[in-house]
Enzyme design. Structure first.
Site, PDB file in Angstrom:
ATOM      1  NE  ARG A   1     138.516  64.819  -0.578  1.00  0.00           N
ATOM      2  CZ  ARG A   1     137.217  64.623  -0.704  1.00  0.00           C
ATOM      3  NH1 ARG A   1     136.445  64.600   0.367  1.00  0.00           N
ATOM      4  NH2 ARG A   1     136.681  64.456  -1.889  1.00  0.00           N
TER       5      ARG A   1
ATOM      6  CG  ASN B   1     137.149  55.855   1.107  1.00  0.00           C
ATOM      7  OD1 ASN B   1     136.933  54.726   0.701  1.00  0.00           O
ATOM      8  ND2 ASN B   1     136.289  56.853   0.973  1.00  0.00           N
TER       9      ASN B   1
ATOM     10  CB  CYS C   1     132.054  51.508  -1.124  1.00  0.00           C
ATOM     11  SG  CYS C   1     132.133  52.824  -2.352  1.00  0.00           S
TER      12      CYS C   1
ATOM     13  CG  HIS D   1     136.464  53.822  -4.629  1.00  0.00           C
ATOM     14  ND1 HIS D   1     136.920  54.995  -4.069  1.00  0.00           N
ATOM     15  CD2 HIS D   1     135.235  53.609  -4.075  1.00  0.00           C
ATOM     16  CE1 HIS D   1     136.017  55.450  -3.205  1.00  0.00           C
ATOM     17  NE2 HIS D   1     134.995  54.616  -3.190  1.00  0.00           N
TER      18      HIS D   1
ATOM     19  CE1 TYR E   1     136.599  57.621  -6.246  1.00  0.00           C
ATOM     20  CE2 TYR E   1     134.429  56.605  -6.305  1.00  0.00           C
ATOM     21  CZ  TYR E   1     135.315  57.507  -5.750  1.00  0.00           C
ATOM     22  OH  TYR E   1     134.922  58.301  -4.700  1.00  0.00           O
TER      23      TYR E   1
HETATM   24  P1  NAD Z   1     135.726  64.229   8.048  1.00  0.00           P
HETATM   25  O1  NAD Z   1     136.890  64.997   7.611  1.00  0.00           O
HETATM   26  O2  NAD Z   1     134.485  64.948   8.408  1.00  0.00           O
HETATM   27  O3  NAD Z   1     136.172  63.288   9.259  1.00  0.00           O
HETATM   28  C1  NAD Z   1     135.245  62.683  10.124  1.00  0.00           C
HETATM   29  C2  NAD Z   1     135.720  62.838  11.549  1.00  0.00           C
HETATM   30  O4  NAD Z   1     136.835  61.997  11.817  1.00  0.00           O
HETATM   31  C3  NAD Z   1     136.173  64.255  11.907  1.00  0.00           C
HETATM   32  O5  NAD Z   1     135.248  64.832  12.800  1.00  0.00           O
HETATM   33  C4  NAD Z   1     137.552  64.044  12.506  1.00  0.00           C
HETATM   34  O6  NAD Z   1     137.811  64.882  13.613  1.00  0.00           O
HETATM   35  C5  NAD Z   1     137.504  62.574  12.891  1.00  0.00           C
HETATM   36  N1  NAD Z   1     138.790  61.934  13.141  1.00  0.00           N
HETATM   37  C6  NAD Z   1     139.990  62.147  12.554  1.00  0.00           C
HETATM   38  N2  NAD Z   1     140.916  61.331  13.072  1.00  0.00           N
HETATM   39  C7  NAD Z   1     140.289  60.560  14.000  1.00  0.00           C
HETATM   40  C8  NAD Z   1     140.703  59.519  14.874  1.00  0.00           C
HETATM   41  N3  NAD Z   1     141.984  59.105  14.925  1.00  0.00           N
HETATM   42  N4  NAD Z   1     139.784  58.959  15.703  1.00  0.00           N
HETATM   43  C9  NAD Z   1     138.502  59.362  15.687  1.00  0.00           C
HETATM   44  N5  NAD Z   1     138.050  60.347  14.882  1.00  0.00           N
HETATM   45  C10 NAD Z   1     138.934  60.934  14.046  1.00  0.00           C
HETATM   46  O7  NAD Z   1     135.471  63.134   6.940  1.00  0.00           O
HETATM   47  P2  NAD Z   1     134.191  62.644   6.139  1.00  0.00           P
HETATM   48  O8  NAD Z   1     134.118  63.402   4.888  1.00  0.00           O
HETATM   49  O9  NAD Z   1     133.027  62.548   7.003  1.00  0.00           O
HETATM   50  O10 NAD Z   1     134.687  61.188   5.768  1.00  0.00           O
HETATM   51  C11 NAD Z   1     135.089  60.303   6.788  1.00  0.00           C
HETATM   52  C12 NAD Z   1     135.719  59.060   6.218  1.00  0.00           C
HETATM   53  O11 NAD Z   1     134.749  58.264   5.570  1.00  0.00           O
HETATM   54  C13 NAD Z   1     136.801  59.326   5.180  1.00  0.00           C
HETATM   55  O12 NAD Z   1     137.816  58.373   5.305  1.00  0.00           O
HETATM   56  C14 NAD Z   1     136.072  59.161   3.876  1.00  0.00           C
HETATM   57  O13 NAD Z   1     136.921  58.840   2.836  1.00  0.00           O
HETATM   58  C15 NAD Z   1     135.132  58.054   4.227  1.00  0.00           C
HETATM   59  N6  NAD Z   1     133.917  57.910   3.414  1.00  0.00           N
HETATM   60  C16 NAD Z   1     133.741  56.701   2.843  1.00  0.00           C
HETATM   61  C17 NAD Z   1     132.632  56.445   2.091  1.00  0.00           C
HETATM   62  C18 NAD Z   1     132.553  55.114   1.414  1.00  0.00           C
HETATM   63  O14 NAD Z   1     131.896  54.979   0.416  1.00  0.00           O
HETATM   64  N7  NAD Z   1     133.273  54.098   1.917  1.00  0.00           N
HETATM   65  C19 NAD Z   1     131.643  57.428   1.932  1.00  0.00           C
HETATM   66  C20 NAD Z   1     131.841  58.656   2.565  1.00  0.00           C
HETATM   67  C21 NAD Z   1     132.980  58.875   3.314  1.00  0.00           C
HETATM   68  C1  G6P Z   2     131.797  58.428  -2.822  1.00  0.00           C
HETATM   69  C2  G6P Z   2     132.746  57.354  -2.428  1.00  0.00           C
HETATM   70  C3  G6P Z   2     133.272  57.570  -1.077  1.00  0.00           C
HETATM   71  C4  G6P Z   2     133.922  58.921  -0.971  1.00  0.00           C
HETATM   72  C5  G6P Z   2     132.911  59.985  -1.324  1.00  0.00           C
HETATM   73  C6  G6P Z   2     133.584  61.349  -1.401  1.00  0.00           C
HETATM   74  O1  G6P Z   2     131.736  58.364  -4.187  1.00  0.00           O
HETATM   75  O2  G6P Z   2     132.171  56.084  -2.507  1.00  0.00           O
HETATM   76  O3  G6P Z   2     134.156  56.536  -0.779  1.00  0.00           O
HETATM   77  O4  G6P Z   2     134.399  59.138   0.313  1.00  0.00           O
HETATM   78  O5  G6P Z   2     132.282  59.737  -2.525  1.00  0.00           O
HETATM   79  O6  G6P Z   2     132.623  62.342  -1.362  1.00  0.00           O
HETATM   80  P1  G6P Z   2     133.027  63.854  -1.066  1.00  0.00           P
HETATM   81  O7  G6P Z   2     131.748  64.590  -1.002  1.00  0.00           O
HETATM   82  O8  G6P Z   2     133.775  63.825   0.233  1.00  0.00           O
HETATM   83  O9  G6P Z   2     133.905  64.265  -2.190  1.00  0.00           O
HETATM   84 MN    MN Z   3     133.457  54.593  -1.581  1.00  0.00          MN
END
Ligand code: NAD
Ligand code: G6P
Ligand code: MN
Ligand code: MN
Length: 430
Positions: A93, A147, A168, A198, A251
Site C-alpha cells: 500500500r 479494494n 464500502c 469511491h 474521494y
Molecule cells: P491488512 O493489511 O490488515 O490485511 C488484512 C489481512 O489480509 C492481513 O492479515 C494479511 O495477512 C491478509 N492477507 C494478505 N494476503 C492474503 C491472501 N492472499 N489470503 C488471505 N489473507 C491475506 O488490511 P486492512 O487494512 O484490514 O484492509 C483489508 C482490505 O480491506 C484492504 O483491501 C482494504 O483496502 C479493504 N478495506 C475496504 C473497505 C471498504 O470500504 N470496502 C474498508 C476497510 C478496508
Molecule cells: C474508507 C474506505 C475504505 C478504505 C479505508 C481506508 O474510507 O471506504 O475503502 O479501505 O477508508 O482506511 P485506512 O484507515 O486504512 O486508511
Molecule cells: Mn471503501
C-alpha cells in the site's frame, strides 16, 4: 446454523465484524466463523482471532471461531464468504501511495494509479478464491470488501459463476453525515446513491418522503462535516456544490480539488508519512491493545481507521439476504441497465433492493453531463484495468492509466513500468 468464511481474518478490522455478528445473532445465527489468513499474517490472525474468541465468549452466544491458513477448509460448504485481505500487506500500500507521487500524480491506494496497482495484485487472488468457491461452495455469496472494491467485484461478476456483491463504508458514512446536517435520525433517511465505488454521488436524501438534497448541499457549504478519517477534508465551495447538484463522496476531492490534494500528499509524505505509513503506527497500537487478555470487546481506538461501520454494512447485507428482507442497501452490483449510460455488465455502486436472490439496483433517471462524463471515463478505466489484471494485457494497462483523469498521460509508460517492476512478485499475470 450458518457457516461464514472471512478471508484476511488477521485484519485489525476483524473485531468490527465479530461485533456485527454478535449484535445480530438472533436474526443471523452464524454457527461457524472461519477466519482465514496466510503465513505472513499468522501472528495477526492469532492475536485478533483470540480477541474474537473472547468477544464471543463474553457475549455468551453459540458461535465457534476457527483460525486457519487453509482457505479451502474454510470455504467448503460456507453460506457466505467475506473478503478483507490485502495482497502485499501495508508495504505494498505504501508503495502504491509513493510511486505515483514520484511522477507528480495523486498517490492513493484505491483511486488513480495506486488503485490500479492494487487491482493488478488483487485480481489473481480473488479469481483463485472464486475458483475455490465454484468447487467447494457454489451457492455461497461472496461479499467483497477488498479494494478497489468495485473493480474486484466487477472482475468476479464478469469472469466467474459466483454470486457476488461489493461493499464500502463510504455510503453509510455519507448517510450519517447527511443525518447530522439535517439534524435527523439516520434510520429515517433514505439516500439515493449512484456511481462507482469511491466515485459515488448522493443524488437525493429522502426524509419522511421529502427530498432534502438541496438543503443538505447548502448546509454542507457553510462548514465542515466529518466524513472518512483517511481523506483530508477540504471544503467544496458553495457554487461548486450548487451547480453539481449532488452530494459528492469524500474521494471526489481527488478529482475536484486535485492540486490541493496532491500538495497535501507531498507534504504529508515528507512529514508524518503517507496514510499507509500512519496506518502502520495505528495498527501496531491496535494489536498491542488486542493482546490484552482483559479486552473482551471492540476497542474505541478502531474508529481512527477509515473503514468504520463497514461491519454494519456487511452484517446488515448478509442478514437481508439470509432473511429475504426486501430492504434497501448501498452495494456494488452488476448494472443490468439501471444506469443507461453505462454497460450492462459494469458493476455500479447503487441503492439496491436486497432479498434472497440478491440485489436489484434501482433504476436511475438520466444523469446530468457533469456526472455522466466523469462516471463514464472512470468506468472505462475500470474496464481496461480488469482486462489488464485478468489477462496480463500490458496495452490495456497503458490505456487505463492514459484515460484516468488523475494520471498525467505523458508519464504513463514510466509510471506503469515502475509499478510492474516493484510489484512483480504479486503479478503472475505479467
Ligand atoms: P491488512 O493489511 O490488515 O490485511 C488484512 C489481512 O489480509 C492481513 O492479515 C494479511 O495477512 C491478509 N492477507 C494478505 N494476503 C492474503 C491472501 N492472499 N489470503 C488471505 N489473507 C491475506 O488490511 P486492512 O487494512 O484490514 O484492509 C483489508 C482490505 O480491506 C484492504 O483491501 C482494504 O483496502 C479493504 N478495506 C475496504 C473497505 C471498504 O470500504 N470496502 C474498508 C476497510 C478496508
Ligand atoms: C474508507 C474506505 C475504505 C478504505 C479505508 C481506508 O474510507 O471506504 O475503502 O479501505 O477508508 O482506511 P485506512 O484507515 O486504512 O486508511
Ligand atoms: Mn471503501
Ligand atoms: Mn465498469
Amino acid at each position: 446454523g450458518l457457516k461464514v468464511a472471512t478471508i484476511g481474518g488477521g485484519s485489525s478490522y476483524t473485531p468490527e465484524i465479530i461485533e456485527g455478528f454478535i449484535k445480530r445473532h438472533d436474526e443471523l445465527p452464524v454457527k461457524e466463523l472461519y477466519l482465514v489468513d496466510i503465513e505472513e499474517g499468522k501472528w495477526k490472525l492469532d492475536i485478533v482471532g483470540n480477541l474474537a474468541k473472547r468477544m464471543v465468549e463474553e457475549a455468551g452466544i453459540d458461535m465457534e471461531i476457527h483460525l486457519t491458513l487453509d482457505r479451502r477448509e474454510a470455504i467448503k460448504d460456507a453460506d457466505f464468504v467475506t473478503t478483507q485481505f490485502r495482497v502485499g500487506l501495508l508495504d505494498a500500500r505504501i508503495r502504491d501511495e509513493k510511486i505515483p507521487l514520484q511522477y507528480d500524480c495523486i498517490g492513493q491506494e484505491t483511486t488513480g494509479a495506486g488503485g490500479m496497482a492494487k487491482a493488478l495484485r488483487t485480481i489473481p487472488v480473488i479469481l483463485d478464491i472464486a475458483k475455490d468457491m465454484e468447487e467447494l461452495a457454489p451457492d455461497a455469496w461472496l461479499i467483497n470488501f477488498t479494494n478497489p472494491s468495485g473493480i474486484i467485484t466487477e472482475t468476479v461478476s464478469k469472469y466467474t459463476d459466483i454470486n457476488v456483491l461489493g461493499l464500502c463504508n463510504v455510503p453509510i458514512v455519507m448517510e450519517k453525515m447527511t443525518a447530522e446536517i439535517l439534524d435527523a435520525d439516520a434510520d429515517k433517511l433514505r439516500m439515493d446513491f449512484v456511481g462507482l465505488n469511491h466515485l459515488v454521488w448522493g443524488r437525493a436524501a429522502y426524509l419522511n418522503g421529502e427530498n432534502k438534497i438541496s438543503e443538505v448541499l447548502d448546509e454542507l457549504a457553510t462548514g465542515n462535516f466529518k466524513d472518512v478519517e483517511n481523506v483530508p477534508d477540504y471544503e467544496w465551495g458553495k457554487e461548486f456544490l450548487q451547480s453539481l447538484g449532488m452530494l459528492p463522496c469524500p474521494y471526489h476531492r481527488y478529482y475536484y480539488l486535485t492540486d490541493l490534494m496532491l500538495q497535501e500528499e507531498i507534504e504529508a509524505a515528507k512529514n508524518e508519512g503517507t496514510r499507509g505509513e500512519v496506518v502502520k503506527g495505528l495498527e501496531a497500537s491496535l494489536f498491542e491493545l488486542y493482546k490484552n487478555e482483559d479486552l473482551k470487546e471492540k476497542p474505541e481506538e478502531l474508529e481512527e481507521r477509515g473503514g468504520q461501520y463497514y461491519s454494519d454494512a456487511a452484517c446488515d447485507l448478509i442478514s437481508a439476504i439470509y432473511n429475504d428482507k426486501g430492504t434497501l442497501h448501498y452495494v456494488n452490483v452488476k448494472n443490468n441497465g439501471a444506469v443507461n449510460c453505462l454497460p450492462e455488465d459494469s458493476v455500479i455502486e447503487r441503492t439496491s433492493l436486497i432479498a434472497k436472490n440478491g440485489a436489484t439496483p434501482l433504476n436511475v433517471d438520466p444523469l446530468p453531463p457533469q456526472v455522466k462524463g466523469l462516471l463514464q471515463v472512470v468506468n472505462e478505466y475500470e474496464t481496461l484495468t480488469i482486462e489488464a489484471g485478468v489477462h496480463g494485457d500490458y496495452g490495456a494497462a497503458v490505456q487505463a492509466l492514459t484515460i484516468h483523469p488523475l494520471v498525467e498521460s505523458s508519464v504513463v509508460k514510466d509510471l506503469l513500468d515502475d509499478i510492474i517492476e516493484k510489484n512483480i512478485n504479486y503479478l503472475p499475470q505479467f
